[in-house]
Design a protein around this motif. Structure first.
Motif, PDB file in Angstrom:
ATOM      1  N   UNK A  18      -1.970   2.354  -6.518  1.00 14.81           N
ATOM      2  CA  UNK A  18      -0.713   1.522  -6.431  1.00 14.81           C
ATOM      3  C   UNK A  18      -0.815  -0.095  -6.662  1.00 14.81           C
ATOM      4  N   UNK A  22       1.107  -2.170  -9.212  1.00 14.30           N
ATOM      5  CA  UNK A  22       1.998  -3.246  -8.831  1.00 14.30           C
ATOM      6  C   UNK A  22       1.310  -4.508  -9.613  1.00 14.30           C
ATOM      7  N   UNK A  23      -0.029  -4.661  -9.787  1.00 16.62           N
ATOM      8  CA  UNK A  23      -0.653  -5.826 -10.763  1.00 16.62           C
ATOM      9  C   UNK A  23       0.220  -5.932 -12.078  1.00 16.62           C
ATOM     10  N   UNK A  26       4.477  -6.420 -10.958  1.00 15.03           N
ATOM     11  CA  UNK A  26       4.859  -7.353  -9.874  1.00 15.03           C
ATOM     12  C   UNK A  26       5.806  -8.575 -10.615  1.00 15.03           C
ATOM     13  N   UNK A  44      12.143 -12.268  -2.858  1.00 13.68           N
ATOM     14  CA  UNK A  44      10.963 -11.645  -2.467  1.00 13.68           C
ATOM     15  C   UNK A  44      11.182 -10.513  -1.527  1.00 13.68           C
ATOM     16  N   UNK A  48      10.100  -6.732  -2.321  1.00 21.48           N
ATOM     17  CA  UNK A  48       9.213  -5.932  -1.331  1.00 21.48           C
ATOM     18  C   UNK A  48       9.950  -4.496  -1.013  1.00 21.48           C
ATOM     19  N   UNK A  51       9.482  -2.285  -3.909  1.00 18.73           N
ATOM     20  CA  UNK A  51       7.929  -1.728  -4.106  1.00 18.73           C
ATOM     21  C   UNK A  51       7.895  -0.443  -2.888  1.00 18.73           C
ATOM     22  N   UNK A  52       8.475  -0.784  -1.639  1.00 19.34           N
ATOM     23  CA  UNK A  52       8.532   0.192  -0.661  1.00 19.34           C
ATOM     24  C   UNK A  52       8.998   1.514  -1.027  1.00 19.34           C
TER      25      UNK A  52
ATOM     26  N   UNK B  16       2.924 -13.552  -1.220  1.00 20.05           N
ATOM     27  CA  UNK B  16       3.938 -12.533  -1.257  1.00 20.05           C
ATOM     28  C   UNK B  16       3.278 -11.158  -1.721  1.00 20.05           C
ATOM     29  N   UNK B  17       2.266 -11.148  -2.482  1.00 21.14           N
ATOM     30  CA  UNK B  17       1.654 -10.034  -3.196  1.00 21.14           C
ATOM     31  C   UNK B  17       0.791  -9.421  -2.039  1.00 21.14           C
ATOM     32  N   UNK B  19       1.696  -9.478   1.317  1.00 14.72           N
ATOM     33  CA  UNK B  19       2.820  -9.135   2.083  1.00 14.72           C
ATOM     34  C   UNK B  19       3.390  -7.720   1.754  1.00 14.72           C
ATOM     35  N   UNK B  20       3.655  -7.497   0.259  1.00 16.97           N
ATOM     36  CA  UNK B  20       3.836  -6.296  -0.264  1.00 16.97           C
ATOM     37  C   UNK B  20       2.733  -5.176  -0.052  1.00 16.97           C
ATOM     38  N   UNK B  21       1.495  -5.498  -0.341  1.00 13.25           N
ATOM     39  CA  UNK B  21       0.605  -4.460  -0.153  1.00 13.25           C
ATOM     40  C   UNK B  21       0.433  -4.127   1.255  1.00 13.25           C
ATOM     41  N   UNK B  23       2.898  -3.846   3.368  1.00 15.58           N
ATOM     42  CA  UNK B  23       4.153  -3.438   3.691  1.00 15.58           C
ATOM     43  C   UNK B  23       4.099  -1.954   3.168  1.00 15.58           C
TER      44      UNK B  23
END
Lengths: 178, 113
Positions: A18, A22-23, A26, A44, A48, A51-52, B16-17, B19-21, B23
């Motif tokens: 993940x 993500x990197x 993002x 934002x 989020x 990604x979830x 922000x990164x 927070x996502x990691x 969540x």
């Protein structure tokens, strides 16, 4: 490791896979959300939630299409839901497509130039919701009028008029800025 | 419209990164559990196969032993036929478990006669 291998590992709960995905994406997921929603905090939240959902539905991803397109579709649908819930800024009028001309707006060359790219972003942010969204979808996904109309849940004529107005306004704003 | 992604790319903040990691962790754990539940339990499968194989080998060895024993007994019984025994003697021998002892006893009986 390629995207397909990463998403397969994410479907099995692999945190490192993940992080790699993500990197890699993002900036795209957040930037795409920002173009559609303009507001930093909404973008934002949208990133989020996107990604979830990517993690939650990783096992449902069909490997026929590109993973990037799949992720962008999730980001787009999430943003459109937010805009629908919040309510569009402008009401749709009884649109007719009679006066629509094909604008020779060279967005591609504008996007290749860093200086005009910044101006273009700023100008798009100032467009009303629907015009902004239809223009972004047209830029990002090369969609037909029919597909754009379906995405925005509007009729075909309204889609044509909205895109025409968006291009016209963008051209005007960029010209004024120069 | 043909384009690259530069129009859409935008840097994110470390907050922000993070927070996502944070969540997505719960969803990642759920995926891991779901995968573990669906994964075939190879240990159990191998144990079951091992048990089956052991039983089969044990049954095979037992069958082989019994067959050999029966063959030996058969050859001994076949040998009795050549001794020209009476029906009482055959009955006596066939009801006795220790055949070898009986053969020896029979030989002694014959000597006495």
């Amino acid at each position: 490791m390629d995207d397909q291998a990463l998403i397969r590992k994410i479907a099995k709960g692999d945190s490192k896979a993940f992080e790699s995905l993500f990197q890699k994406y993002k900036a795209l997921v957040y930037g795409y959300s920002r173009r559609l929603l303009v507001s930093e905090s909404l973008a934002e939240d949208n990133a989020q939630e996107t990604w979830m959902k990517i993690v939650q539905y990783a096992h449902q991803y069909q490997e026929q299409g590109s993973l990037k397109s799949w992720m962008i579709t999730i980001a787009k649908n999430t943003a459109l839901n937010t805009l629908r819930k919040r309510g569009w800024e402008e009401e749709l009028e009884n649109e007719t497509s009679e006066n629509i001309q094909d604008l020779s707006l060279d967005l591609l060359s504008m996007m290749e130039n860093q200086q005009t790219l910044g101006k273009m972003r700023k100008a798009i942010e100032e467009l009303p919701d629907r015009q902004r969204v239809i223009l972004i979808l047209w830029i990002s996904e090369e969609k037909s009028y029919e597909e754009l109309a379906t995405d925005l849940q509007i009729n075909l004529n309204a889609a044509k008029v909205l895109l025409f107005r968006a291009k016209q306004n963008l051209q005007k704003m960029i010209a004024e800025d120069q | 419209m043909k384009k690259d992604d530069s129009f859409f790319l935008e840097n994110t903040s470390p907050e922000h990164d993070q927070r996502i990691m944070d969540s997505v962790q719960e969803n990642l754990i759920r995926n891991r559990r779901s995968y573990e539940d669906k994964k075939p339990n190879w240990f159990s499968a191998w144990s079951l196969m091992g048990m089956g194989l052991s039983t089969a080998v044990f049954a095979g060895v037992l069958t082989l032993l019994l067959t050999t024993r029966n063959r030996e007994n058969g050859s001994e019984l076949f040998a009795f036929a050549e001794l020209d025994l009476t029906s009482e003697e055959i009955e006596f021998l066939s009801t006795d478990i220790e055949l070898i002892e009986n053969i020896e006893m029979l030989e002694l009986m014959e000597e006495d006669v």
